[in-house]
Design a protein around this motif. Structure first.
Motif, mmCIF file in Angstrom:
data_model
loop_
_atom_site.group_PDB
_atom_site.id
_atom_site.type_symbol
_atom_site.label_atom_id
_atom_site.label_comp_id
_atom_site.label_asym_id
_atom_site.label_seq_id
_atom_site.Cartn_x
_atom_site.Cartn_y
_atom_site.Cartn_z
ATOM 1 N N PHE A 11 0.940 -1.157 0.118
ATOM 2 C CA PHE A 11 -0.095 -0.152 -0.066
ATOM 3 C C PHE A 11 0.806 1.254 0.107
ATOM 4 O O PHE A 11 0.206 2.382 -0.067
ATOM 5 C CB PHE A 11 -1.132 -0.037 1.236
ATOM 6 C CG PHE A 11 -1.727 -1.132 1.129
ATOM 7 C CD1 PHE A 11 -2.997 -1.311 0.096
ATOM 8 C CD2 PHE A 11 -1.716 -2.192 1.981
ATOM 9 C CE1 PHE A 11 -3.753 -2.430 0.047
ATOM 10 C CE2 PHE A 11 -2.538 -3.208 1.896
ATOM 11 C CZ PHE A 11 -3.506 -3.340 0.977
ATOM 12 N N GLU A 12 2.070 1.238 -0.182
ATOM 13 C CA GLU A 12 3.069 2.267 -0.292
ATOM 14 C C GLU A 12 2.906 2.840 -1.677
ATOM 15 O O GLU A 12 2.756 2.078 -2.783
ATOM 16 C CB GLU A 12 4.356 1.940 -0.343
ATOM 17 C CG GLU A 12 5.396 2.841 -0.214
ATOM 18 C CD GLU A 12 5.485 3.923 0.969
ATOM 19 O OE1 GLU A 12 5.898 4.844 0.753
ATOM 20 O OE2 GLU A 12 5.249 3.162 1.868
ATOM 21 N N ARG A 13 2.709 4.143 -1.620
ATOM 22 C CA ARG A 13 2.321 4.935 -2.937
ATOM 23 C C ARG A 13 3.964 4.888 -3.756
ATOM 24 O O ARG A 13 4.879 4.685 -3.130
ATOM 25 C CB ARG A 13 2.023 6.077 -2.780
ATOM 26 C CG ARG A 13 0.499 6.097 -2.065
ATOM 27 C CD ARG A 13 0.267 7.450 -2.026
ATOM 28 N NE ARG A 13 -0.463 8.371 -2.894
ATOM 29 C CZ ARG A 13 -0.707 9.663 -3.060
ATOM 30 N NH1 ARG A 13 -0.634 10.289 -2.125
ATOM 31 N NH2 ARG A 13 -0.941 10.143 -4.107
ATOM 32 N N GLY A 748 -17.504 9.455 -4.135
ATOM 33 C CA GLY A 748 -17.644 8.056 -4.741
ATOM 34 C C GLY A 748 -16.953 7.007 -3.829
ATOM 35 O O GLY A 748 -17.647 5.989 -3.400
ATOM 36 N N MET A 749 -15.974 7.517 -3.354
ATOM 37 C CA MET A 749 -15.007 6.484 -2.127
ATOM 38 C C MET A 749 -15.774 6.176 -0.963
ATOM 39 O O MET A 749 -15.915 4.990 -0.289
ATOM 40 C CB MET A 749 -13.580 6.766 -2.031
ATOM 41 C CG MET A 749 -12.781 6.767 -3.194
ATOM 42 S SD MET A 749 -12.727 5.022 -4.203
ATOM 43 C CE MET A 749 -13.895 5.529 -5.487
ATOM 44 N N GLU A 750 -16.499 6.930 -0.478
ATOM 45 C CA GLU A 750 -17.319 7.086 0.785
ATOM 46 C C GLU A 750 -18.194 5.956 0.752
ATOM 47 O O GLU A 750 -18.763 5.090 1.410
ATOM 48 C CB GLU A 750 -17.987 8.351 1.239
ATOM 49 C CG GLU A 750 -16.679 9.315 1.597
ATOM 50 C CD GLU A 750 -17.367 10.578 2.109
ATOM 51 O OE1 GLU A 750 -18.447 11.018 1.937
ATOM 52 O OE2 GLU A 750 -16.472 11.667 2.192
ATOM 53 N N ILE A 751 -18.897 6.339 -0.496
ATOM 54 C CA ILE A 751 -19.993 5.250 -0.810
ATOM 55 C C ILE A 751 -19.628 3.790 -1.133
ATOM 56 O O ILE A 751 -20.123 2.761 -0.657
ATOM 57 C CB ILE A 751 -20.874 5.699 -2.101
ATOM 58 C CG1 ILE A 751 -21.625 6.899 -2.008
ATOM 59 C CG2 ILE A 751 -21.857 4.758 -2.513
ATOM 60 C CD1 ILE A 751 -22.284 7.506 -3.401
ATOM 61 N N LEU A 752 -18.485 3.753 -1.680
ATOM 62 C CA LEU A 752 -17.797 2.366 -1.935
ATOM 63 C C LEU A 752 -17.498 1.623 -0.652
ATOM 64 O O LEU A 752 -17.919 0.500 -0.258
ATOM 65 C CB LEU A 752 -16.694 2.807 -2.964
ATOM 66 C CG LEU A 752 -15.755 1.304 -2.984
ATOM 67 C CD1 LEU A 752 -16.705 0.272 -3.789
ATOM 68 C CD2 LEU A 752 -14.535 1.733 -3.931
ATOM 69 N N ASN A 753 -16.677 2.330 0.170
ATOM 70 C CA ASN A 753 -16.280 2.141 1.475
ATOM 71 C C ASN A 753 -17.528 1.543 2.339
ATOM 72 O O ASN A 753 -17.316 0.526 3.149
ATOM 73 C CB ASN A 753 -15.403 3.149 2.269
ATOM 74 C CG ASN A 753 -14.171 3.186 1.579
ATOM 75 O OD1 ASN A 753 -13.662 2.270 1.057
ATOM 76 N ND2 ASN A 753 -13.554 4.374 1.628
ATOM 77 N N ARG A 754 -18.723 2.373 2.243
ATOM 78 C CA ARG A 754 -19.672 2.029 2.947
ATOM 79 C C ARG A 754 -20.182 0.577 2.564
ATOM 80 O O ARG A 754 -20.623 -0.180 3.411
ATOM 81 C CB ARG A 754 -20.798 3.190 2.976
ATOM 82 C CG ARG A 754 -22.144 2.979 3.703
ATOM 83 C CD ARG A 754 -23.066 3.716 2.997
ATOM 84 N NE ARG A 754 -23.439 3.369 1.671
ATOM 85 C CZ ARG A 754 -24.052 4.152 0.861
ATOM 86 N NH1 ARG A 754 -24.483 5.562 1.215
ATOM 87 N NH2 ARG A 754 -24.506 3.730 -0.286
ATOM 88 N N ALA A 771 -8.953 -0.287 -0.686
ATOM 89 C CA ALA A 771 -9.769 0.707 -1.117
ATOM 90 C C ALA A 771 -8.747 1.896 -1.473
ATOM 91 O O ALA A 771 -9.095 2.784 -2.271
ATOM 92 C CB ALA A 771 -10.658 1.310 -0.261
ATOM 93 N N LEU A 772 -7.626 1.708 -0.737
ATOM 94 C CA LEU A 772 -6.487 3.004 -0.978
ATOM 95 C C LEU A 772 -5.920 2.924 -2.424
ATOM 96 O O LEU A 772 -5.425 4.014 -2.950
ATOM 97 C CB LEU A 772 -5.448 3.029 0.021
ATOM 98 C CG LEU A 772 -5.838 3.074 1.576
ATOM 99 C CD1 LEU A 772 -4.606 2.813 2.407
ATOM 100 C CD2 LEU A 772 -6.272 4.465 1.956
ATOM 101 N N THR A 773 -5.901 1.834 -2.809
ATOM 102 C CA THR A 773 -5.470 1.494 -4.368
ATOM 103 C C THR A 773 -6.138 2.376 -5.420
ATOM 104 O O THR A 773 -5.470 2.544 -6.425
ATOM 105 C CB THR A 773 -5.312 0.080 -4.620
ATOM 106 O OG1 THR A 773 -6.299 -0.385 -4.696
ATOM 107 C CG2 THR A 773 -4.399 -0.730 -3.416
#
Length: 986
Positions: A11-13, A748-754, A771-773
């Motif tokens: 998960f390191e960028r 969008g990511m908030e909806i996805l994580n939920r 999800a970070l990716t």
């Protein structure tokens, strides 16, 4: 590799983008390009690893293998990796170098590349004949370290040039016949004006001579012999020259010198022996290749080129041969940086130096946003030229440094005295040695001789030490004087050029008052290529005043070229790295086995309805609104909808007839000039339908571009709005657009994580990390939007530069009717036809041409929604790919219990392990890319002169110390001490 290590790398960028952006640009680009090189390397290795694994079963891969390996996903991944590698290898930033014959362009390019002689610089005939591009060679094959492609001209191109040659010969002979016989001939436009007729004959002879020399070098016919041949004869299918036309030759080499020698015949006037035509009375002839060549591409390894810079040796835009200057103008549309070269001896005339670039070309560069200190520079070459001691001493006197000059003269005199004294001591020493040898025994006389010998050696050594000190000070002082003289002259040139550029900017503002007032004048670089190579050659070839490479100006110019191209290279590096980041996450997720023992049942339909559709719908809705707003902003930014368009068209239409009325004069822009064009020049321009024609009347080149002038008359009215729209407003829009996309994505990511946490409670920790990716996909979308806006600015260049061609088409009938006029007085009648055409059609033609220009611009703006839609589609597809890979790791696949599936799963585990090992190397390479950034040396020309550590000739016997033997030391030394004159300090 344990799980914690995997996670830290997983998960390191790629890089800490925010921290990176805070670095100085010169450091930032090193990190980015280093990371990019490693990414291409490891992603390509991964692609070959995965490709080999999925192809190991051949075309008969089982259904089980396809399902288990997700073969289609992997094949798509491999293709994207290969496409990105090719995109990076083909990335080019053209740096065009332009100057007149003798300016030193080719020598300058060779010095910038640190590849001496790679571009021949000793052929005035071929100097501006072809375009030569030099790019970085990415091949690691030692046998192909140097690579060239020779692209020959087309048959039609050469045919047209030869037809023009024979037509001009016919026209000249007609005029000569008229002069000699006083018989009326067709198209006589002179009557009894013998002087005008003679001048036109001279103009024709200039062009005839230039092209005839090319004919002689290729086919062997002299100008006098051309009367016996035709274009068809020269271009016979069996002729060796004809066979080369339209073809491409390739040359490879492993050594610089050998390669330079092999490519030399294609870049200068070196000839080769080929088969001759029977009519020439010989079996062979010598043929030079350069007149047949369109352009040459060279690839070699050079640090300057590694980031994508491509150096282009351009013919001048005022070349007498129309095709070559047209090539130069086409390249100017593509240049990232433009460089003009003028030798120091000519740079004193700053107006002529800058006018190597035409006013229309300057206007185009301004409208392209490239007439500034980041995209354009002037190089004053041959700064060592004409610099002798008289010039250097005058510079010292002019600078009030008479004491320094006096000290140099004193040192010169003292050096002569020391050398004379040393020679005297040498004579004495040789004589004493002879006496001592003749004595043959030790007695009082022998001791006396040795004592005298010791004394003379000591005196000689003392004079030698003084000579060394005086020489060092003398050479250092002279070097400083030469340096000061060169710097003084260069500073004067720079100051005058900058003042002249500022004057031109003020003149531009008077015509275009709404243009940006602030002006960063293009940089001016004084350089000496001869001194640059002299530094590397050693003392015997060093030029006084240039003790190191930095003093020559070459490193300063190379550094500026590197820094000037950083913005484009950064955009490219970020774009490719973001896409590779996304691909890295794809393959990393595919290779992940964290949830292998903890998967749950979940159908594809459930995945679509509960996870994918909600986020797609939310992002698509917000992106659609964003798209509409962005298009509206761009549309409102249309410079042809702003301000004074209607009044500009009225002014241009009204002035059209007046402008055409001036076409018969040599200097149409000077209202006070009454010197008329020669009939031949006028006729030639009409024949070209107002296109470019270069006259060399009286040995002075004059460029005529009626249609470009017509276009410029309109463009000057809109230039300010154009610059503001495409080079100020749109870049600001891009910055805001990137921020808006961040906001849309975060929602969008908030909806996805939920939804992910709700459906996969047991894998919450894993999914939160995964999800970070998805942020890498967002960066890709932002880059695509930024590129769409940049394309609007870039394509605007083509739109405004095409205006001249559009006007030319509108004028075609007028020129056709004018050219149809023949006989005595035809020039006057042709001019009348053109004036009438301008009066009747001028306003209409301008309005129609500008309407087409507006339509092209509107078409470009209207394409924005489609381009943005493709960006959204690309982003959502990328998102779907990554989400599918993530959910595949937590969802238990159905119907995979057979032996074949188990074998495929086992093979996949082995491949996953190998992939993870390569990924770890890849990520580690980024950690290393962010350290050890090289600090650039100070490349500016030093203001203070620092002499080399030792510039004495070691073989000079005058500075070699005499050895004193033990016997000489034992003898009593009664020699008086030598008085050495103290060095005088300034």
């Amino acid at each position: 590799m344990d799980r914690s290590t995997q996670d830290s790398l997983r998960f390191e960028r790629f890089l800490d983008w925010n921290a990176l952006k805070k670095k100085p640009a010169s450091e930032r680009i090193q990190v980015l390009e280093g990371a990019l090189a490693q990414s291409i390397k490891y992603s390509t290795e991964l692609a070959r690893l995965v490709e080999g694994a999925i192809n190991s079963s051949g075309n008969g891969a089982s259904i089980a293998e396809s399902h288990v390996f997700s073969t289609e996903v992997l094949r798509k991944w491999i293709k994207e990796v290969d496409d990105l590698a090719n995109e990076h290898l083909n990335f080019e930033l053209l740096v065009g170098v332009q100057g007149n014959t003798g300016a030193g362009k080719s020598a300058l390019l060779s010095a910038l590349l640190n590849a001496r002689g790679i571009l021949p610089s000793n052929s005035a005939a071929a100097a501006t004949a072809t375009v030569c591009k030099v790019a970085y060679n990415h091949s690691d094959d030692p046998e192909k370290a140097y690579h060239a492609e020779i692209h020959y001209r087309t048959l039609e191109d050469v045919k047209q040039e030869l037809n023009d040659l024979f037509e001009y010969i016919r026209k000249r002979d007609q005029l000569l016949e008229q002069s000699n016989s006083n018989v009326e001939v067709e198209e006589n436009d002179y009557g009894d004006d013998d002087a005008a007729r003679a001048q036109e004959i001279e103009d024709l002879n200039v062009y005839i001579s230039l092209v005839a020399k090319k004919v002689q070098q290729v086919w062997g016919y002299t100008l006098e012999q051309l009367g016996s041949v035709s274009t068809a004869d020269l271009l016979a299918k069996s002729d060796p020259a004809t066979k080369r036309l339209g073809t491409v030759d390739a040359i490879f080499g492993s050594k610089h010198e050998e390669f330079a020698e092999r490519v030399k015949p294609f870049l200068d006037s070196t000839s080769q022996v080929v088969k001759a035509r029977p009519q020439q009375g010989a079996t062979t002839r010598e043929m030079a290749a350069w007149p047949l060549i369109d352009h040459v591409n060279i690839w070699l390894k050079s640090p300057l080129l590694k980031g994508g810079i491509v150096l282009v040796d351009l013919p001048g835009v005022s070349d007498v041969v129309e095709g070559r200057s047209a090539v130069a103008r086409q390249y100017y549309k593509q240049l990232a940086v433009a460089v003009i070269v003028a030798p120091a001896i000519r740079a004193a005339d700053e107006q002529k130096t800058v006018q190597l670039m035409s006013e229309n070309q300057e206007l185009n560069l301004r409208m392209n946003g490239k007439f500034d200190d980041r995209s354009f520079c002037i190089v004053i070459s041959k700064t060592d030229g004409g610099m002798d001691w008289g010039e250097a001493s005058r510079a010292l006197r002019n600078d009030g440094r008479n004491e320094s000059l006096k000290r140099i003269n004193e040192l010169d005199a003292r050096i002569k005295e020391c050398k004379k004294a040393i020679n005297g001591e040498k004579v004495e020493i040789r004589a004493l040695h002879k006496k001592l040898k003749a004595k043959g025994k030790e007695d009082e006389e022998g001791k006396s001789i040795r004592s005298s010998l010791k004394a003379h050696k000591k005196k000689k050594n003392a004079f030698s030490r003084e000579l060394i000190a005086c020489r060092r000070e003398f050479n250092s002082s002279r070097g400083a004087a030469f340096h000061a003289a060169v710097q003084a002259r260069s500073t004067l040139h720079v100051r005058r050029l900058n003042a002249y550029l500022q004057e031109r900017h003020k003149a531009f503002l008077t015509q275009c008052p709404d243009a940006p007032k602030h002006f960063n004048a293009p940089k001016v670089f004084p350089v000496s290529v001869k001194a640059y190579w002299g530094v590397g050659d050693g003392k015997e070839n060093m030029i006084e005043g240039f003790p190191t490479a930095a003093y020559t100006g070459i490193p300063a110019l190379a550094k500026w070229l590197d820094e000037a191209t950083i913005p484009q290279r950064e955009r490219h590096a970020y774009s490719v790295l973001h896409r590779l980041d996304c691909l890295r996450h794809n393959i990393q997720t595919w290779s992940d086995d964290e949830c292998a023992m903890n998967k749950i049942q979940f159908s594809e339909q459930q995945l679509k309805e509960m996870i994918l559709d909600p986020i797609y719908n939310e992002i698509q809705k917000n992106l659609t609104n964003f798209e509409k707003n962005l298009k509206n902003k761009v549309s409102r930014n249309d410079p042809l909808k702003k301000g004074k368009l209607s009044s500009a068209l009225d002014v241009c239409g009204e002035q059209c007839t007046t402008r055409v009325g001036r076409w018969v004069f040599k200097d149409p822009d000077d209202q006070k000039s009454a010197t008329k064009l020669h009939a031949h020049t006028f006729r030639a321009i009409v024949k070209r339908e107002g296109g470019e024609f270069v006259s060399r009347s009286g040995g002075v080149k004059k460029r005529y571009c009626w249609m470009e002038d017509m276009a410029a008359a309109f463009k000057i009215h809109i230039a300010g709005a154009w610059i503001e729209s495409f080079h100020s407003a749109i870049p600001k829009m891009e910055k805001k657009a990137r921020v808006e996309i961040d906001t849309i994505w975060e929602t969008g990511m908030e909806i996805l994580n939920r939804d992910l946490v709700k459906q996969f409670e047991g894998q919450k920790s894993y999914l939160a990390k995964e999800a970070l990716t998805l942020s890498a996909v967002k960066e890709e979308v932002k880059d695509l939007v930024g590129q769409a806006l940049l394309d609007i600015s870039t394509q605007s260049t083509e739109i405004h530069t095409n205006l001249a061609e559009t006007l030319k088409k509108k004028w075609r009938k007028g020129f056709k009717d004018a050219y149809a006029e023949r006989g005595r007085g035809s020039m006057g009648r042709r001019h009348t036809v053109l004036k009438t055409f301008a009066k009747n059609k001028g306003k209409v033609m301008y309005r129609e041409a500008v309407s087409e220009m507006k339509a092209q611009l509107q078409k470009q703006i209207n394409q924005l929604p489609e381009t943005l839609n493709k960006a959204w589609e690309h982003g959502l597809n990328k998102l779907q790919t990554q989400l599918t890979l993530i959910t595949n790791n937590v969802i238990k696949a159905e119907n995979r219990d057979g032996e074949e599936f188990q074998r495929a799963e086992s093979d996949k585990v082995i491949l996953q392990q190998r992939v993870r090992e390569l990924l770890m190397k890849w990520q580690t390479s980024f950690i290393m890319a962010n350290v050890g950034v090289e600090q650039a040396d100070d490349t500016d020309i030093p203001t203070e002169y620092q002499a080399p550590e030792d510039n004495l000739e070691e073989e000079d016997d005058d500075v070699v110390m005499e050895e004193i033997s033990d016997l000489e030391s034992e003898a009593e030394d009664k020699a008086p001490p030598v008085k050495i004159k103290a060095e005088k300090k300034d």
